[in-house]
Design a protein around this motif. Structure first.
Motif, mmCIF file in Angstrom:
data_model
loop_
_atom_site.group_PDB
_atom_site.id
_atom_site.type_symbol
_atom_site.label_atom_id
_atom_site.label_comp_id
_atom_site.label_asym_id
_atom_site.label_seq_id
_atom_site.Cartn_x
_atom_site.Cartn_y
_atom_site.Cartn_z
ATOM 1 N N HIS A 259 -7.110 -13.689 3.754
ATOM 2 C CA HIS A 259 -7.441 -14.037 5.288
ATOM 3 C C HIS A 259 -8.149 -15.463 5.225
ATOM 4 O O HIS A 259 -7.675 -16.338 6.044
ATOM 5 C CB HIS A 259 -8.210 -13.180 6.123
ATOM 6 N N CYS B 139 -8.182 -17.488 14.231
ATOM 7 C CA CYS B 139 -8.118 -17.009 12.707
ATOM 8 C C CYS B 139 -9.453 -16.822 12.142
ATOM 9 O O CYS B 139 -10.075 -15.729 11.637
ATOM 10 C CB CYS B 139 -7.638 -18.096 11.726
ATOM 11 N N SER C 272 -11.006 -13.768 14.340
ATOM 12 C CA SER C 272 -10.442 -12.469 13.682
ATOM 13 C C SER C 272 -11.137 -11.891 12.385
ATOM 14 O O SER C 272 -11.132 -10.861 12.202
ATOM 15 C CB SER C 272 -8.754 -12.583 13.496
ATOM 16 N N GLN D 197 -5.325 -11.874 15.015
ATOM 17 C CA GLN D 197 -4.534 -12.460 13.832
ATOM 18 C C GLN D 197 -3.322 -12.711 14.158
ATOM 19 O O GLN D 197 -2.605 -13.883 13.744
ATOM 20 C CB GLN D 197 -4.963 -11.790 12.681
ATOM 21 N N SER E 25 -0.705 -15.878 8.059
ATOM 22 C CA SER E 25 -1.282 -15.212 9.081
ATOM 23 C C SER E 25 -0.642 -14.419 9.544
ATOM 24 O O SER E 25 -1.218 -13.078 10.048
ATOM 25 C CB SER E 25 -1.709 -16.227 10.442
ATOM 26 N N SER F 250 -1.097 -11.133 7.302
ATOM 27 C CA SER F 250 -2.708 -10.820 7.236
ATOM 28 C C SER F 250 -2.839 -9.814 8.674
ATOM 29 O O SER F 250 -3.441 -8.793 8.621
ATOM 30 C CB SER F 250 -3.532 -12.128 7.533
ATOM 31 N N GLY F 251 -2.264 -10.314 9.589
ATOM 32 C CA GLY F 251 -2.316 -9.637 10.882
ATOM 33 C C GLY F 251 -1.493 -8.297 10.841
ATOM 34 O O GLY F 251 -2.073 -7.253 11.082
#
Length: 165
Positions: A12, A79, A82, A106, A151, A154-155
Protein backbone atom coordinates in the motif's frame (compact mmCIF):
# COMPACT_ATOMS: atom_id res chain seq x y z
CA UNK A 1 -0.03 -13.50 9.79
CA UNK A 2 2.35 -10.73 10.76
CA UNK A 3 4.36 -11.24 7.57
CA UNK A 4 1.22 -10.94 5.43
CA UNK A 5 0.21 -7.77 7.27
CA UNK A 6 3.67 -6.26 6.73
CA UNK A 7 3.52 -7.15 3.02
CA UNK A 8 0.10 -5.52 2.63
CA UNK A 9 1.25 -2.36 4.41
CA UNK A 10 4.43 -2.13 2.29
CA UNK A 11 2.45 -2.76 -0.90
CA UNK A 12 0.00 0.00 0.00
CA UNK A 13 2.81 2.43 0.87
CA UNK A 14 4.54 1.64 -2.43
CA UNK A 15 1.33 2.43 -4.33
CA UNK A 16 0.96 5.70 -2.40
CA UNK A 17 4.55 6.71 -3.14
CA UNK A 18 4.05 5.97 -6.85
CA UNK A 19 0.91 8.11 -6.84
CA UNK A 20 2.72 11.00 -5.16
CA UNK A 21 5.61 10.84 -7.61
CA UNK A 22 3.32 10.51 -10.64
CA UNK A 23 1.25 13.49 -9.52
CA UNK A 24 4.09 15.80 -8.52
CA UNK A 25 7.00 15.00 -10.86
CA UNK A 26 7.09 16.91 -14.16
CA UNK A 27 7.59 14.11 -16.66
CA UNK A 28 4.20 13.10 -18.03
CA UNK A 29 5.29 14.18 -21.51
CA UNK A 30 8.85 14.49 -22.82
CA UNK A 31 9.75 16.42 -25.96
CA UNK A 32 13.20 15.98 -27.51
CA UNK A 33 13.83 18.81 -29.95
CA UNK A 34 16.95 18.69 -32.11
CA UNK A 35 19.57 21.17 -30.91
CA UNK A 36 17.46 22.33 -27.97
CA UNK A 37 16.92 21.42 -24.36
CA UNK A 38 14.63 18.55 -23.43
CA UNK A 39 11.18 19.82 -22.44
CA UNK A 40 9.29 18.02 -19.71
CA UNK A 41 5.57 18.66 -19.44
CA UNK A 42 3.42 17.60 -16.54
CA UNK A 43 -0.07 18.41 -15.36
CA UNK A 44 0.81 21.94 -14.27
CA UNK A 45 4.06 23.10 -15.91
CA UNK A 46 6.26 22.66 -18.93
CA UNK A 47 9.95 22.87 -18.10
CA UNK A 48 13.31 22.96 -19.84
CA UNK A 49 15.80 25.14 -17.93
CA UNK A 50 12.89 27.23 -16.61
CA UNK A 51 9.28 26.31 -15.98
CA UNK A 52 6.19 27.98 -17.33
CA UNK A 53 2.54 27.09 -16.62
CA UNK A 54 0.58 25.03 -19.11
CA UNK A 55 -1.02 27.60 -21.38
CA UNK A 56 -4.77 28.17 -20.91
CA UNK A 57 -4.90 25.56 -18.14
CA UNK A 58 -7.54 27.58 -16.31
CA UNK A 59 -9.95 27.86 -19.27
CA UNK A 60 -12.76 25.66 -20.53
CA UNK A 61 -10.49 24.53 -23.38
CA UNK A 62 -8.38 22.64 -20.86
CA UNK A 63 -11.23 20.80 -19.16
CA UNK A 64 -9.53 17.48 -19.87
CA UNK A 65 -6.36 18.68 -18.15
CA UNK A 66 -8.37 19.84 -15.14
CA UNK A 67 -10.04 16.42 -15.02
CA UNK A 68 -6.63 14.73 -14.97
CA UNK A 69 -5.34 17.07 -12.27
CA UNK A 70 -8.39 16.55 -10.08
CA UNK A 71 -8.52 12.77 -10.39
CA UNK A 72 -4.79 12.33 -9.72
CA UNK A 73 -5.01 14.51 -6.62
CA UNK A 74 -8.14 12.68 -5.52
CA UNK A 75 -6.46 9.30 -6.08
CA UNK A 76 -3.49 10.33 -3.96
CA UNK A 77 -5.72 11.61 -1.17
CA UNK A 78 -7.93 8.51 -1.25
CA UNK A 79 -4.89 6.23 -1.12
CA UNK A 80 -3.57 8.02 1.97
CA UNK A 81 -7.01 8.06 3.62
CA UNK A 82 -7.48 4.35 2.98
CA UNK A 83 -4.13 3.64 4.67
CA UNK A 84 -5.16 5.55 7.79
CA UNK A 85 -8.59 3.90 7.76
CA UNK A 86 -6.84 0.51 7.53
CA UNK A 87 -4.71 1.34 10.58
CA UNK A 88 -7.83 2.45 12.49
CA UNK A 89 -9.78 -0.64 11.44
CA UNK A 90 -6.86 -2.81 12.46
CA UNK A 91 -7.48 -1.80 16.06
CA UNK A 92 -11.27 -1.30 15.98
CA UNK A 93 -12.64 -4.26 13.98
CA UNK A 94 -13.90 -7.37 15.69
CA UNK A 95 -12.12 -10.63 14.98
CA UNK A 96 -13.25 -12.19 11.68
CA UNK A 97 -14.57 -8.99 10.08
CA UNK A 98 -13.39 -7.74 6.70
CA UNK A 99 -11.72 -4.43 5.88
CA UNK A 100 -14.52 -3.39 3.52
CA UNK A 101 -14.36 0.37 4.11
CA UNK A 102 -10.61 0.40 3.45
CA UNK A 103 -11.11 -1.71 0.32
CA UNK A 104 -13.80 0.60 -1.06
CA UNK A 105 -11.65 3.70 -0.58
CA UNK A 106 -8.61 2.02 -2.15
CA UNK A 107 -10.65 0.76 -5.12
CA UNK A 108 -11.95 4.31 -5.64
CA UNK A 109 -8.33 5.52 -5.67
CA UNK A 110 -7.52 2.93 -8.34
CA UNK A 111 -10.53 4.07 -10.36
CA UNK A 112 -9.38 7.70 -10.18
CA UNK A 113 -5.88 6.79 -11.39
CA UNK A 114 -7.32 4.80 -14.27
CA UNK A 115 -9.57 7.70 -15.26
CA UNK A 116 -6.70 10.21 -15.12
CA UNK A 117 -4.27 8.10 -17.14
CA UNK A 118 -6.93 7.14 -19.68
CA UNK A 119 -8.05 10.74 -20.21
CA UNK A 120 -4.42 11.84 -20.57
CA UNK A 121 -3.83 9.12 -23.15
CA UNK A 122 -6.88 10.07 -25.18
CA UNK A 123 -6.71 13.87 -24.92
CA UNK A 124 -3.03 14.82 -24.60
CA UNK A 125 -3.09 16.75 -27.88
CA UNK A 126 -6.00 18.92 -26.80
CA UNK A 127 -4.06 20.79 -24.11
CA UNK A 128 -0.43 20.60 -25.28
CA UNK A 129 0.89 23.43 -27.43
CA UNK A 130 1.55 22.60 -31.08
CA UNK A 131 5.32 22.59 -30.57
CA UNK A 132 4.97 20.07 -27.70
CA UNK A 133 2.80 17.54 -29.48
CA UNK A 134 5.69 15.60 -31.00
CA UNK A 135 6.95 13.87 -27.89
CA UNK A 136 6.76 10.67 -25.90
CA UNK A 137 5.19 9.61 -22.64
CA UNK A 138 7.38 10.28 -19.65
CA UNK A 139 8.18 8.46 -16.45
CA UNK A 140 5.35 10.02 -14.41
CA UNK A 141 2.81 8.80 -16.92
CA UNK A 142 4.26 5.30 -16.70
CA UNK A 143 4.26 5.47 -12.89
CA UNK A 144 0.61 6.48 -12.95
CA UNK A 145 -0.23 3.39 -14.99
CA UNK A 146 1.87 1.21 -12.69
CA UNK A 147 0.14 2.63 -9.62
CA UNK A 148 -3.26 1.70 -11.06
CA UNK A 149 -2.86 -2.11 -10.82
CA UNK A 150 -1.00 -1.72 -7.52
CA UNK A 151 -3.88 0.26 -6.03
CA UNK A 152 -6.38 -2.16 -7.53
CA UNK A 153 -4.57 -5.20 -6.10
CA UNK A 154 -4.22 -3.47 -2.75
CA UNK A 155 -7.95 -2.77 -2.68
CA UNK A 156 -8.72 -6.37 -3.60
CA UNK A 157 -6.39 -7.62 -0.87
CA UNK A 158 -8.26 -5.51 1.67
CA UNK A 159 -11.53 -6.87 0.31
CA UNK A 160 -10.61 -10.48 1.08
CA UNK A 161 -8.57 -9.80 4.20
CA UNK A 162 -10.14 -10.71 7.54
CA UNK A 163 -8.93 -9.57 10.92
CA UNK A 164 -7.36 -12.35 12.93
CA UNK A 165 -5.79 -12.52 16.32
Amino acid sequence: MLIILAFIILFHLAAAILLFVATIHNAWWVVLQAGRDVIYADLWYSCNSTCFPVENSHTVDAAYLQTIQATMILATILCCVSFFVFILQLFKLQQGERFLFTAIIQLLAALCVMIAASVYTAQKNSFHLANLREGTYGSSYILAWISFPMSLMSGLMYLVLRKRK
